[in-house]
Every structure is written in structure tokens, then in C-alpha cells.
Design a protein around this motif. Structure first.
Motif, short mmCIF file in Angstrom:
data_model
loop_
_atom_site.label_atom_id
_atom_site.label_comp_id
_atom_site.label_asym_id
_atom_site.label_seq_id
_atom_site.Cartn_x
_atom_site.Cartn_y
_atom_site.Cartn_z
N VAL A 83 0.84 -1.20 0.00
CA VAL A 83 0.00 0.00 0.00
C VAL A 83 0.87 1.25 0.00
CG1 VAL A 83 -1.68 1.33 1.32
CG2 VAL A 83 -1.96 -1.15 1.07
N ALA A 84 1.90 1.24 0.84
CA ALA A 84 2.80 2.39 0.90
C ALA A 84 3.50 2.59 -0.44
CB ALA A 84 3.83 2.20 2.01
N HIS A 85 3.85 1.50 -1.10
CA HIS A 85 4.52 1.60 -2.40
C HIS A 85 3.60 2.26 -3.43
CE1 HIS A 85 6.88 0.58 -5.91
NE2 HIS A 85 5.87 -0.09 -6.42
N VAL A 86 2.37 1.83 -3.48
CA VAL A 86 1.42 2.40 -4.44
C VAL A 86 1.24 3.89 -4.17
CG1 VAL A 86 -0.99 2.40 -5.19
CG2 VAL A 86 0.23 0.24 -4.89
N ARG A 87 1.14 4.24 -2.91
CA ARG A 87 0.95 5.65 -2.57
C ARG A 87 2.15 6.49 -2.98
NH1 ARG A 87 -1.93 5.13 3.40
NH2 ARG A 87 -4.05 4.83 2.60
N ARG A 88 3.35 5.94 -2.82
CA ARG A 88 4.55 6.68 -3.23
C ARG A 88 4.53 6.92 -4.74
NH1 ARG A 88 7.28 3.31 0.41
NH2 ARG A 88 8.04 2.02 -1.30
N GLU A 89 4.05 5.92 -5.49
CA GLU A 89 4.06 6.04 -6.94
C GLU A 89 3.01 7.05 -7.42
OE1 GLU A 89 6.14 4.46 -9.23
OE2 GLU A 89 7.22 4.03 -7.38
N LEU A 90 1.89 7.18 -6.71
CA LEU A 90 0.82 8.08 -7.13
C LEU A 90 1.00 9.43 -6.45
CD1 LEU A 90 -2.25 5.69 -7.22
CD2 LEU A 90 -0.99 6.65 -9.15
N ALA A 91 1.89 10.22 -7.01
CA ALA A 91 2.13 11.55 -6.48
C ALA A 91 0.96 12.45 -6.84
CB ALA A 91 3.42 12.10 -7.07
N PRO A 92 0.80 13.57 -6.14
CA PRO A 92 -0.28 14.50 -6.49
C PRO A 92 -0.16 14.98 -7.93
CG PRO A 92 0.68 15.06 -4.36
CD PRO A 92 1.56 14.01 -4.97
N VAL A 93 -1.30 15.31 -8.52
CA VAL A 93 -1.35 15.79 -9.90
C VAL A 93 -1.79 17.25 -9.90
CG1 VAL A 93 -2.56 15.59 -12.10
CG2 VAL A 93 -1.81 13.54 -10.90
N GLU A 94 -1.05 18.08 -10.59
CA GLU A 94 -1.40 19.49 -10.71
C GLU A 94 -1.83 19.77 -12.14
OE1 GLU A 94 1.06 22.41 -8.65
OE2 GLU A 94 2.32 20.77 -7.95
N ALA A 95 -3.03 20.31 -12.29
CA ALA A 95 -3.57 20.67 -13.60
C ALA A 95 -4.10 22.09 -13.52
CB ALA A 95 -4.68 19.70 -14.00
N GLY A 96 -3.21 23.04 -13.76
CA GLY A 96 -3.60 24.44 -13.60
C GLY A 96 -3.99 24.72 -12.17
N ASP A 140 -9.35 23.98 -17.02
CA ASP A 140 -8.62 25.13 -16.48
C ASP A 140 -8.45 26.21 -17.55
OD1 ASP A 140 -6.90 26.26 -14.24
OD2 ASP A 140 -5.44 26.20 -15.89
N LYS A 141 -8.14 25.81 -18.78
CA LYS A 141 -7.99 26.78 -19.87
C LYS A 141 -9.30 27.49 -20.17
CE LYS A 141 -4.19 24.55 -22.41
NZ LYS A 141 -3.83 23.90 -23.71
N LEU A 142 -10.41 26.72 -20.15
CA LEU A 142 -11.72 27.33 -20.41
C LEU A 142 -12.03 28.39 -19.36
CD1 LEU A 142 -14.35 24.63 -21.45
CD2 LEU A 142 -13.60 26.63 -22.75
N LEU A 162 -14.03 15.09 -12.69
CA LEU A 162 -14.28 16.23 -13.57
C LEU A 162 -15.51 17.01 -13.12
CD1 LEU A 162 -13.56 14.49 -17.00
CD2 LEU A 162 -12.00 15.85 -15.60
N ALA A 163 -16.57 16.29 -12.75
CA ALA A 163 -17.77 16.96 -12.24
C ALA A 163 -17.45 17.70 -10.96
CB ALA A 163 -18.87 15.92 -12.00
N MET A 164 -16.63 17.10 -10.09
CA MET A 164 -16.27 17.77 -8.85
C MET A 164 -15.43 19.02 -9.12
SD MET A 164 -15.64 14.90 -5.91
CE MET A 164 -14.29 14.07 -6.75
N ALA A 165 -14.55 18.95 -10.10
CA ALA A 165 -13.75 20.12 -10.45
C ALA A 165 -14.66 21.26 -10.89
CB ALA A 165 -12.75 19.77 -11.55
N ALA A 166 -15.66 20.93 -11.71
CA ALA A 166 -16.60 21.97 -12.16
C ALA A 166 -17.39 22.53 -10.98
CB ALA A 166 -17.54 21.39 -13.21
#
Length: 292
Positions: A83-96, A140-142, A162-166
């Protein structure tokens, strides 16, 4: 029982697949081999093997040299560390302005960003895949153009990121649908985890085949992050349910499929506003012709 991993990266899909096949013939034999594109536009592919005993590092070095790959990184992972390994691999994602993260990275939230909590195991749409990331960047561009939406539909929502982002940006009638009830349940769980229960209506539906989806139309913005076949089939429905001047953000499209999808939507009354690629995936931002 400890597990050993051997990971490397190299350029090109064909070379990566060939290296993966060569790894399967190693002694000791790996219990599994994976070949994945690194979804950052670099053209790199990751090849990894999993072993129940220490792999032959000399043989791995020869394979890396033969396929012009980076030297393998060999690690021993006790079973309790998966579990810790998977979490290390899935770093946060920044999109704008959007920041998609797992609970293990809650301490990394940057100021001024819109946080979206999505756990790695929670269905498709963690933000790490080129399709979801492309849609978030397109949104983000829109927003940067001054576009506002009071009615939004996320068709084939998966985690509903995507719905949550909106819903984080606009107040209004925002719906998320999926043909899989498990995904709908996951979407509702994600809304609760983000303190957004009720901000998005989640329904089980194929396309727009649900009374709630039909009642809310026409939409200002429609997301459809699915696959080429369903996107082509849905083109008339998306056109019917989007207002004139509204936008559709489409993904799940391989780069070589983008021209065909774009052509189909052009015949259904759409103009292309933006087209972007992340790795092997294309995201289209389309505008429906006609008055608002």
C-alpha cells in the motif's frame, strides 16, 4: 514473503514491449511483467518486473544495455509495504488551478489551488492518466477565458473528478453519470470525502438516457472522457443536449483517432476550440455552433 521489483525506463513502445518479453525469460522467472507509458509527454515507457526471489542483477544489466534502457532499479518490498509503495508512486497531480491528491498527501496541499481528494483505488479517474489530466487542463484553460457554466454533465464519470472540479468552480446544476453502478457509488463516496455531498447529482445511465439528465438539458459544458467508439456514437446526443455556444471536452481518444472523432463532431455542428496531447492520448475542446 518479500517481493522484489526491477524497474527501468526507455524510449518507445516497441522497444519497451520487446524488453518486457525478454524479462519474462529471466531466471529466476518474474511473477509478472508490466509495460506502461509514462503519461507526461516525454515518450518514455516504464518496464517493471516482480519477483518472489532476488532477480539476477547481472542479467538485468545486460538487458538494459541491449535495449538502451536506463539501469534497472532493484528494490525489496516486504508484502506489508504494498500500500505504501502504491501511494509513493501516485504523487499528487497538478492541472492548472486543480490539485488532485490522495489522503496520504494531504499535507502537500499548495495554497491557492483547488483540492480534489481521489484515492488511488477508487475506480478510473485519479488524474494520473493522460485522458483525465487532459480534461482537467482543458477545463482550467476554459475558465481562464472567462467561460462560466451553470449546467454541466460528466458522461462516463468514473470517480466524478471532472464533475467535482466543475462544482468547485461554479454553482449550478451539475450531473455525473456512468453505466456502472459501482462507479456511481464511488462518485458519491468521493463527493462525501471532499465535503461536497449534494453538489453533484450522480446517476446510472448510458449516455443521456436518464430523466434527470434530460430534464437539466441543455448544458453549458459536457465532459465525455470515455473511448472513441462511444464518443462517435454519442455525437448526436451531445449535440442535442448542449446549448449553442456551449463546450464539450472529449477524451479517451488515441492520438491516431483524433481526426476521425473531430470530423464526426464537425458534421454534428461543432467547431474545434482546442486540441492537446498528453502521451498517446488526445483531448478535444469543441464549441457547438449557434447562438447562446
Amino acid at each position: 514473503m518479500p517481493t522484489f521489483t526491477a524497474l527501468t525506463t526507455l524510449k518507445g513502445k516497441a522497444a519497451a514491449e520487446s524488453l518486457g518479453e525478454a524479462m519474462e525469460r529471466l531466471e529466476p522467472e518474474p511473477t509478472g511483467v508490466g509495460v506502461f507509458e509514462v503519461e507526461d509527454g516525454s515518450g518514455l515507457w516504464e518496464v517493471g518486473g516482480y519477483f518472489t526471489e532476488s532477480p539476477d542483477e547481472a542479467a538485468l544489466a545486460l538487458l538494459a544495455a541491449a535495449f538502451e534502457a536506463k539501469p534497472f532499479v532493484v528494490s525489496e518490498l516486504p508484502e506489508t509495504d504494498w500500500v505504501a509503495h502504491v501511494r509513493r508512486e501516485l504523487a499528487p497531480v497538478e492541472a492548472g488551478r486543480f490539485f488532485v491528491y490522495g489522503s496520504h498527501d494531504a499535507d502537500k496541499l499548495p495554497e491557492g489551488r483547488i483540492p480534489l481528494l481521489i484515492e488511488a483505488a477508487m475506480a478510473f479517474g485519479t488524474g494520473h492518466h493522460g485522458t483525465t489530466l487532459g480534461c482537467l487542463k482543458a477545463l482550467d484553460k476554459l475558465i481562464e477565458t472567462g467561460f462560466e457554466a451553470s449546467k454541466v454533465a460528466d458522461i462516463g464519470c468514473g470517480t466524478a473528478v471532472l464533475a467535482m472540479a466543475a462544482a468547485r468552480v461554479w454553482e449550478g446544476d451539475i450531473l455525473a453519470s456512468d453505466i456502472d453502478q459501482v462507479a456511481v457509488d464511488v462518485a458519491e463516496a468521493n463527493l462525501k470525502a471532499n465535503g461536497m455531498a449534494g453538489a453533484v447529482r450522480c446517476v446510472e445511465a448510458a449516455g443521456f438516457d436518464h430523466p434527470d439528465l434530460q430534464a437539466a438539458a441543455p448544458y453549458d459544458l459536457i465532459f465525455a472522457n470515455i473511448l472513441k467508439g462511444p464518443l462517435v456514437a454519442l455525437a448526436p446526443e451531445i449535440a442535442q443536449n448542449l446549448r449553442g455556444g456551449g463546450h464539450a471536452i472529449l477524451s479517451g481518444i488515441l492520438n491516431e483517432q483524433a481526426d476521425e472523432v473531430e470530423s464526426v463532431y464537425s458534421r454534428n455542428g461543432f467547431n474545434t476550440m482546442d486540441r492537446s496531447m498528453i502521451g498517446e492520448w488526445t483531448t478535444l475542446v469543441l464549441t457547438k455552433q449557434g447562438a447562446n
